[in-house]
Design an enzyme around this catalytic site. Structure first.
Site, PDB file in Angstrom:
ATOM      1  N   CYS A 176      -0.610   1.287  16.380  1.00 44.47           N
ATOM      2  CA  CYS A 176      -1.937   2.365  16.823  1.00 44.47           C
ATOM      3  C   CYS A 176      -1.346   3.012  17.958  1.00 44.47           C
ATOM      4  O   CYS A 176      -1.015   2.368  19.133  1.00 44.47           O
ATOM      5  CB  CYS A 176      -3.231   1.564  16.963  1.00 44.47           C
ATOM      6  SG  CYS A 176      -4.503   2.788  17.740  1.00 44.47           S
ATOM      7  N   CYS A 186      -4.016   1.977  21.062  1.00 46.18           N
ATOM      8  CA  CYS A 186      -4.140   0.679  21.609  1.00 46.18           C
ATOM      9  C   CYS A 186      -2.955  -0.363  21.080  1.00 46.18           C
ATOM     10  O   CYS A 186      -3.031  -1.591  21.641  1.00 46.18           O
ATOM     11  CB  CYS A 186      -5.536  -0.157  21.012  1.00 46.18           C
ATOM     12  SG  CYS A 186      -5.188  -0.729  19.375  1.00 46.18           S
ATOM     13  N   TYR A 244       0.714  -1.242  -0.033  1.00 45.04           N
ATOM     14  CA  TYR A 244       0.069   0.060  -0.057  1.00 45.04           C
ATOM     15  C   TYR A 244       0.840   1.148   0.098  1.00 45.04           C
ATOM     16  O   TYR A 244       0.375   2.448  -0.599  1.00 45.04           O
ATOM     17  CB  TYR A 244      -0.903   0.234   1.259  1.00 45.04           C
ATOM     18  CG  TYR A 244      -2.069  -0.855   1.002  1.00 45.04           C
ATOM     19  CD1 TYR A 244      -2.152  -2.302   1.217  1.00 45.04           C
ATOM     20  CD2 TYR A 244      -3.256  -0.403   0.017  1.00 45.04           C
ATOM     21  CE1 TYR A 244      -3.334  -3.032   0.911  1.00 45.04           C
ATOM     22  CE2 TYR A 244      -4.231  -1.128  -0.487  1.00 45.04           C
ATOM     23  CZ  TYR A 244      -4.365  -2.469   0.262  1.00 45.04           C
ATOM     24  OH  TYR A 244      -5.387  -3.358  -0.207  1.00 45.04           O
ATOM     25  N   ALA A 276     -12.419   7.144 -20.856  1.00 40.24           N
ATOM     26  CA  ALA A 276     -13.180   8.154 -20.358  1.00 40.24           C
ATOM     27  C   ALA A 276     -12.684   9.628 -20.401  1.00 40.24           C
ATOM     28  O   ALA A 276     -13.398  10.456 -20.872  1.00 40.24           O
ATOM     29  CB  ALA A 276     -13.080   7.749 -19.100  1.00 40.24           C
ATOM     30  N   VAL A 324      -9.769   4.037  -4.833  1.00 41.56           N
ATOM     31  CA  VAL A 324      -9.444   4.205  -3.407  1.00 41.56           C
ATOM     32  C   VAL A 324      -8.304   5.279  -3.495  1.00 41.56           C
ATOM     33  O   VAL A 324      -7.760   5.699  -2.719  1.00 41.56           O
ATOM     34  CB  VAL A 324      -8.787   3.109  -2.887  1.00 41.56           C
ATOM     35  CG1 VAL A 324      -9.965   1.961  -2.547  1.00 41.56           C
ATOM     36  CG2 VAL A 324      -7.654   2.537  -3.429  1.00 41.56           C
ATOM     37  N   HIS A 351     -15.155   1.537  -1.636  1.00 33.99           N
ATOM     38  CA  HIS A 351     -13.917   0.674  -1.213  1.00 33.99           C
ATOM     39  C   HIS A 351     -13.062   1.267  -0.357  1.00 33.99           C
ATOM     40  O   HIS A 351     -12.112   1.007  -0.271  1.00 33.99           O
ATOM     41  CB  HIS A 351     -13.478  -0.052  -2.285  1.00 33.99           C
ATOM     42  CG  HIS A 351     -14.375  -0.987  -3.160  1.00 33.99           C
ATOM     43  ND1 HIS A 351     -14.065  -1.066  -4.484  1.00 33.99           N
ATOM     44  CD2 HIS A 351     -15.397  -1.643  -2.764  1.00 33.99           C
ATOM     45  CE1 HIS A 351     -15.012  -1.923  -4.954  1.00 33.99           C
ATOM     46  NE2 HIS A 351     -15.626  -2.164  -3.931  1.00 33.99           N
TER      47      HIS A 351
HETATM   48  C1  BV8 Z   1     -17.974  -8.508  -0.039  1.00 33.35           C
HETATM   49  C2  BV8 Z   1      -9.835  -1.989  -2.367  1.00 33.35           C
HETATM   50  C3  BV8 Z   1     -19.229  -9.793   1.457  1.00 33.35           C
HETATM   51  C4  BV8 Z   1      -8.889  -2.580  -2.105  1.00 33.35           C
HETATM   52  C5  BV8 Z   1     -11.426  -3.401  -3.948  1.00 33.35           C
HETATM   53  C6  BV8 Z   1     -20.763 -12.406  -5.841  1.00 33.35           C
HETATM   54  C7  BV8 Z   1     -20.346 -13.060  -6.786  1.00 33.35           C
HETATM   55  C8  BV8 Z   1     -18.586 -13.598  -6.953  1.00 33.35           C
HETATM   56  C9  BV8 Z   1     -18.064 -13.021  -5.947  1.00 33.35           C
HETATM   57  C10 BV8 Z   1     -18.238 -12.257  -4.810  1.00 33.35           C
HETATM   58  C11 BV8 Z   1     -19.563 -11.738  -4.695  1.00 33.35           C
HETATM   59  N1  BV8 Z   1     -19.908 -11.199  -3.573  1.00 33.35           N
HETATM   60  C12 BV8 Z   1     -18.729 -10.913  -3.057  1.00 33.35           C
HETATM   61  C13 BV8 Z   1     -17.900 -11.520  -3.737  1.00 33.35           C
HETATM   62  C14 BV8 Z   1     -16.211 -11.583  -3.664  1.00 33.35           C
HETATM   63  C15 BV8 Z   1     -15.565 -10.303  -3.992  1.00 33.35           C
HETATM   64  C16 BV8 Z   1     -15.715 -10.218  -5.437  1.00 33.35           C
HETATM   65  O1  BV8 Z   1     -16.317  -9.522  -5.964  1.00 33.35           O
HETATM   66  N2  BV8 Z   1     -14.692 -10.889  -6.119  1.00 33.35           N
HETATM   67  C17 BV8 Z   1     -14.366 -10.858  -7.568  1.00 33.35           C
HETATM   68  C18 BV8 Z   1     -13.018 -10.850  -7.977  1.00 33.35           C
HETATM   69  C19 BV8 Z   1     -15.268 -11.633  -8.092  1.00 33.35           C
HETATM   70  N3  BV8 Z   1     -16.072  -9.043  -3.309  1.00 33.35           N
HETATM   71  C20 BV8 Z   1     -15.824  -8.852  -2.156  1.00 33.35           C
HETATM   72  O2  BV8 Z   1     -15.163  -9.552  -1.420  1.00 33.35           O
HETATM   73  C21 BV8 Z   1     -16.397  -7.388  -1.633  1.00 33.35           C
HETATM   74  N4  BV8 Z   1     -16.892  -7.814  -0.344  1.00 33.35           N
HETATM   75  O3  BV8 Z   1     -18.852  -8.887  -0.983  1.00 33.35           O
HETATM   76  O4  BV8 Z   1     -18.269  -8.943   1.186  1.00 33.35           O
HETATM   77  C22 BV8 Z   1     -19.426  -9.733   2.910  1.00 33.35           C
HETATM   78  C23 BV8 Z   1     -20.784  -9.453   3.444  1.00 33.35           C
HETATM   79  C24 BV8 Z   1     -20.820  -9.181   4.880  1.00 33.35           C
HETATM   80  C25 BV8 Z   1     -19.886  -9.612   5.698  1.00 33.35           C
HETATM   81  C26 BV8 Z   1     -18.434 -10.054   5.329  1.00 33.35           C
HETATM   82  C27 BV8 Z   1     -18.573  -9.953   3.921  1.00 33.35           C
HETATM   83  C28 BV8 Z   1     -15.169  -6.599  -1.377  1.00 33.35           C
HETATM   84  C29 BV8 Z   1     -15.074  -6.268  -2.738  1.00 33.35           C
HETATM   85  C30 BV8 Z   1     -13.951  -4.928  -2.440  1.00 33.35           C
HETATM   86  C31 BV8 Z   1     -12.520  -5.310  -2.874  1.00 33.35           C
HETATM   87  N5  BV8 Z   1     -11.708  -4.033  -2.766  1.00 33.35           N
HETATM   88  N6  BV8 Z   1     -10.569  -2.163  -3.618  1.00 33.35           N
HETATM   89  C32 BV8 Z   1      -7.604  -2.012  -2.792  1.00 33.35           C
HETATM   90  O5  BV8 Z   1      -7.769  -1.324  -3.846  1.00 33.35           O
HETATM   91  O6  BV8 Z   1      -6.539  -2.552  -2.598  1.00 33.35           O
HETATM   92  S1  BV8 Z   1     -11.880  -3.726  -5.431  1.00 33.35           S
HETATM   93  C33 BV8 Z   1     -10.667  -3.519  -6.513  1.00 33.35           C
HETATM   94  O7  BV8 Z   1     -10.971  -4.183  -7.645  1.00 33.35           O
HETATM   95  C34 BV8 Z   1     -10.595  -1.908  -6.604  1.00 33.35           C
HETATM   96  O8  BV8 Z   1     -10.968  -1.050  -5.781  1.00 33.35           O
HETATM   97  C35 BV8 Z   1     -11.745  -1.954  -7.962  1.00 33.35           C
HETATM   98  O9  BV8 Z   1     -12.873  -1.724  -7.379  1.00 33.35           O
HETATM   99  C36 BV8 Z   1     -11.674  -3.312  -8.470  1.00 33.35           C
HETATM  100  C37 BV8 Z   1     -11.231  -3.735  -9.694  1.00 33.35           C
HETATM  101  O10 BV8 Z   1     -12.187  -3.356 -10.485  1.00 33.35           O
HETATM  102  P1  BV8 Z   1     -12.316  -2.113 -11.454  1.00 33.35           P
HETATM  103  O11 BV8 Z   1     -12.162  -0.725 -10.811  1.00 33.35           O
HETATM  104  O12 BV8 Z   1     -13.277  -2.462 -12.568  1.00 33.35           O
HETATM  105  O13 BV8 Z   1     -10.766  -2.135 -12.265  1.00 33.35           O
HETATM  106  P2  BV8 Z   1     -10.120  -3.109 -13.277  1.00 33.35           P
HETATM  107  O14 BV8 Z   1      -8.873  -3.008 -13.192  1.00 33.35           O
HETATM  108  O15 BV8 Z   1     -10.575  -4.705 -12.989  1.00 33.35           O
HETATM  109  O16 BV8 Z   1     -10.849  -2.657 -14.928  1.00 33.35           O
HETATM  110  C38 BV8 Z   1     -10.454  -1.355 -15.040  1.00 33.35           C
HETATM  111  C39 BV8 Z   1     -11.458  -1.302 -16.337  1.00 33.35           C
HETATM  112  O17 BV8 Z   1     -11.146   0.115 -16.761  1.00 33.35           O
HETATM  113  C40 BV8 Z   1     -11.261  -2.088 -17.329  1.00 33.35           C
HETATM  114  O18 BV8 Z   1     -12.640  -2.757 -18.112  1.00 33.35           O
HETATM  115  C41 BV8 Z   1     -10.600  -1.582 -18.669  1.00 33.35           C
HETATM  116  O19 BV8 Z   1     -11.213  -1.656 -19.864  1.00 33.35           O
HETATM  117  C42 BV8 Z   1     -11.142   0.091 -18.299  1.00 33.35           C
HETATM  118  N7  BV8 Z   1     -10.287   1.191 -18.806  1.00 33.35           N
HETATM  119  C43 BV8 Z   1      -9.009   1.082 -18.651  1.00 33.35           C
HETATM  120  N8  BV8 Z   1      -8.342   2.319 -18.997  1.00 33.35           N
HETATM  121  C44 BV8 Z   1      -9.623   3.130 -19.466  1.00 33.35           C
HETATM  122  C45 BV8 Z   1     -10.558   2.112 -18.955  1.00 33.35           C
HETATM  123  N9  BV8 Z   1     -11.933   2.795 -19.505  1.00 33.35           N
HETATM  124  C46 BV8 Z   1     -11.999   3.848 -19.905  1.00 33.35           C
HETATM  125  N10 BV8 Z   1     -11.020   4.684 -20.042  1.00 33.35           N
HETATM  126  C47 BV8 Z   1      -9.844   4.313 -19.885  1.00 33.35           C
HETATM  127  N11 BV8 Z   1      -8.881   5.222 -19.837  1.00 33.35           N
END
Ligand code: BV8
Length: 252
Positions: free
Chosen positions: A154, A157, A74, A238, A110, A126
């Site tokens: 911390c 604590c 991070y 974008a 983030v 997030h």
């Molecule tokens: C939860 C912070 C439950 C950390 C992030 C249902 C089905 C399947 C899986 C799950 C489900 N429910 C939950 C899950 C599990 C999981 C999940 O979704 N897994 C995925 C991999 C399948 N979800 C979770 O764990 C979530 N929690 O549901 O908890 C719960 C409930 C109660 C009690 C306990 C638990 C938490 C999810 C949050 C994770 N944290 N970020 C950090 O950043 O270090 S998410 C992280 O990945 C990023 O923040 C971001 O949001 C995400 C990546 O996604 P994108 O932003 O879309 O980025 P990516 O690189 O993938 O894509 C970029 C896009 O931009 C591409 O399409 C590209 O073509 C496009 N692009 C590129 N350049 C451009 C462009 N477009 C336009 N212009 C450009 N120039």
């Protein structure tokens, strides 16, 4: 579905919709920050970090297993973001916020770039990498003097400090998720910008909007699982498309 690619003229139907609506919700992902030099979540792993899958590092298990490694990851990402400047997409969304009566911005990012650009109504799904909290009680910690340890402890604590972001397997902040759902269910136009539409529950917000009668607009360089369900697909960057959208609609 209307698809335009490259340096697209914005479909007139979308221009008319945007000009006449009072309720717009925008969901952004890491693609909107790519043109600010912040690598997308999936492309971020370069150099030392290329050997790691971000999904393996952005979890409580990874932090429990190796808090030092996760903290250093991070720190590396914070340095990547520190000099990042909001790009024309962020700026165009700030202008759109001033032009639309009920405008809501939901971000999965983030990196704090929407706030840096001047957006006001931001729902951070997030968390924010620039904020730090205590791993034990979740209290936000703004300063600490324990620079001998990685991660630092911390000051209240003595627990470990961690970034104030939502890791995979962690629940999203209830208030943010509730606000995001409400914003998705109460809009006429829902824009999905620069997100791979994979991460849940953020990826389901577009479905909520569609089921509530909103028109769905996807702005992305590439197809995503949302593409088949979008009413308008603006294929391109974008940073090009959003300013064009504002220009075509409000400065014609
Ligand atoms: C939860 C912070 C439950 C950390 C992030 C249902 C089905 C399947 C899986 C799950 C489900 N429910 C939950 C899950 C599990 C999981 C999940 O979704 N897994 C995925 C991999 C399948 N979800 C979770 O764990 C979530 N929690 O549901 O908890 C719960 C409930 C109660 C009690 C306990 C638990 C938490 C999810 C949050 C994770 N944290 N970020 C950090 O950043 O270090 S998410 C992280 O990945 C990023 O923040 C971001 O949001 C995400 C990546 O996604 P994108 O932003 O879309 O980025 P990516 O690189 O993938 O894509 C970029 C896009 O931009 C591409 O399409 C590209 O073509 C496009 N692009 C590129 N350049 C451009 C462009 N477009 C336009 N212009 C450009 N120039």
């Amino acid at each position: 579905m209307t698809t335009t690619t490259g340096n697209p003229p914005i479909p007139l139907e979308l221009v008319d919709l945007l000009y006449s609506t009072e309720n717009v919700t925008v969901l952004t992902g890491s693609g909107i920050s790519a043109e600010s030099g912040v690598p997308t979540f999936r492309d971020a792993q370069t150099g030392l970090w290329a050997q790691y899958n971000p999904h393996d590092l952005a979890t409580p298990e990874a932090f429990e297993r190796d808090p030092r490694l996760v903290w250093l990851w991070y720190e590396w990402r914070r340095r990547l973001i520190a000099d990042a400047i909001p790009n024309s997409a962020h700026t165009a969304l700030v202008e759109l916020e001033q032009l639309i009566l009920h405008f809501r911005l939901i971000t999965q990012n983030v990196d704090g770039l929407h706030e840096k650009a001047g957006s006001e109504s931001i729902i951070e799904l997030h968390g924010n990498i620039l904020r730090t909290k205590c791993y034990e009680d979740g209290q936000i910690i703004e300063k600490w003097d324990d620079d001998d340890h990685i991660p630092p402890h911390c000051p209240d604590c003595n627990g470990l400090l961690r970034p104030d972001v939502v890791w995979f397997g962690e629940a999203l902040p209830n208030e943010a998720l509730t606000a995001a759902l409400r914003a998705s269910q109460n809009c006429d136009l829902f824009f999905s910008v620069g997100t791979s539409s994979v991460v849940q529950p953020a990826a389901s917000l577009a479905d909520h909007a569609r089921q509530s009668g909103a028109a769905i607009v996807e702005i992305n360089l590439a197809p995503t699982p949302l593409t088949p369900f979008a009413d308008f697909v603006l294929r391109g960057s974008a940073g090009q498309i959003i300013p064009m959208l504002v220009e075509s609609t409000f400065h014609k």
